[in-house]
Design a protein around this motif. Sequence first.
Motif, short mmCIF file in Angstrom:
data_model
loop_
_atom_site.label_atom_id
_atom_site.label_comp_id
_atom_site.label_asym_id
_atom_site.label_seq_id
_atom_site.Cartn_x
_atom_site.Cartn_y
_atom_site.Cartn_z
N LYS A 88 -16.27 5.12 5.50
CA LYS A 88 -16.88 5.86 4.40
C LYS A 88 -16.24 7.23 4.22
O LYS A 88 -16.21 7.77 3.11
N GLU A 89 -15.69 7.82 5.29
CA GLU A 89 -14.98 9.09 5.15
C GLU A 89 -13.60 8.88 4.54
O GLU A 89 -13.11 9.72 3.78
N LEU A 90 -12.96 7.77 4.88
CA LEU A 90 -11.66 7.46 4.28
C LEU A 90 -11.78 7.32 2.77
O LEU A 90 -10.87 7.70 2.03
N LEU A 91 -12.89 6.77 2.32
CA LEU A 91 -13.09 6.57 0.88
C LEU A 91 -12.94 7.87 0.11
O LEU A 91 -12.44 7.89 -1.01
N ALA A 92 -13.40 8.97 0.70
CA ALA A 92 -13.34 10.26 0.03
C ALA A 92 -11.93 10.84 0.04
O ALA A 92 -11.64 11.77 -0.73
N GLN A 93 -11.02 10.31 0.88
CA GLN A 93 -9.67 10.86 1.01
C GLN A 93 -8.63 10.06 0.25
O GLN A 93 -7.63 10.60 -0.22
N LEU A 94 -8.85 8.74 0.11
CA LEU A 94 -7.83 7.86 -0.44
C LEU A 94 -7.83 7.87 -1.96
O LEU A 94 -8.82 8.20 -2.61
N ASP A 95 -6.70 7.49 -2.53
CA ASP A 95 -6.56 7.35 -3.98
C ASP A 95 -7.26 6.06 -4.40
O ASP A 95 -6.83 4.96 -4.06
N ALA A 96 -8.35 6.20 -5.16
CA ALA A 96 -9.15 5.04 -5.55
C ALA A 96 -8.39 4.09 -6.46
O ALA A 96 -8.75 2.92 -6.58
N ASP A 97 -7.35 4.57 -7.13
CA ASP A 97 -6.55 3.68 -7.98
C ASP A 97 -5.68 2.75 -7.15
O ASP A 97 -5.30 1.67 -7.62
N GLN A 98 -5.34 3.15 -5.94
CA GLN A 98 -4.49 2.33 -5.07
C GLN A 98 -5.30 1.55 -4.05
O GLN A 98 -5.01 0.38 -3.79
N PHE A 99 -6.32 2.20 -3.46
CA PHE A 99 -7.10 1.56 -2.40
C PHE A 99 -8.47 1.17 -2.94
O PHE A 99 -9.25 2.03 -3.35
N TRP A 100 -8.76 -0.12 -2.93
CA TRP A 100 -10.00 -0.65 -3.47
C TRP A 100 -10.94 -1.04 -2.34
O TRP A 100 -10.53 -1.75 -1.41
N GLN A 101 -12.16 -0.59 -2.42
CA GLN A 101 -13.18 -1.09 -1.49
C GLN A 101 -13.62 -2.45 -2.00
O GLN A 101 -14.02 -2.61 -3.16
N VAL A 102 -13.57 -3.46 -1.12
CA VAL A 102 -13.96 -4.82 -1.51
C VAL A 102 -15.14 -5.33 -0.69
O VAL A 102 -15.68 -6.40 -0.98
N HIS A 103 -15.50 -4.57 0.32
CA HIS A 103 -16.60 -4.94 1.21
C HIS A 103 -17.05 -3.65 1.87
O HIS A 103 -16.30 -2.67 1.93
#
Length: 260
Positions: free
Chosen positions: A200-215
Amino acid sequence: MTPNDSPDRVAVLVADDEEAPRQQLIAALRQAWPAARIVAEATNGVDAWDAFLEHEPQVCFLDIRMPGLSGIEVAQRIDGRVPVVFVTAFGDHALAAFDAGAVDYVMKPVDAARLGQALQRVQTRLDRPAAPDLSALLAQLSGQLRKPAPPAVIQASVGKEVKLIRIEQIVYFESDARYTRVAYDDEAGPGEALIRTPLKELLAQLDADQFWQVHRSVIVNHRHIASALRIDEGTMVLTLRGRSERLPVSRHFQGLFKGQ
């Protein structure tokens, strides 16, 4: 039908990084909307998104400016699945969202009459759940909030070695109770490493256009996805380019792979 007349309890998420305004809003909600059931409170955007996935609220009250993920970024991830009311001390953002057709906003400190108006609009959405398309507006508002650039490398442990993995080499992240596993492809071929940063902390750092949360436990670099395979009505998995793993896609995220 008014919110007070609703025959069923409505699950509500409230997110605000300031304790006093958050508690004031919760108290006002309980007074104005007895049907509301506060299922989760969050003090930052990362926890708000995690709570959304865990508790599946029917309505979200999100402070616009929060650490980690802003309320706007959380709303982008919610993607119209439930009504969102923005909570803000910044009238410029709130008025823009309201004028463009967002569910509504309330200003801090919360005014009972204004909250009542917002709840009327929320009830309309709950009765007729056709979600407005707010993607362009949310993208515009998100761009107005300053955010650090995504990291260029991830430092991860491979045995006794600390390996620097370039962000474009990462295929996916998968979390467990203690660590987050980093699957990557570099010049030597496929590999795996461990980091202590929660997903959940990585989510705030990564580029959401490149890295998709799928689960709830998986973030994948979409450039490495080969296909999305529907197993049955509620089950979907991803296949990856050049790798044998299959990654689960939870119900919340299956809309990413609608096809044409």
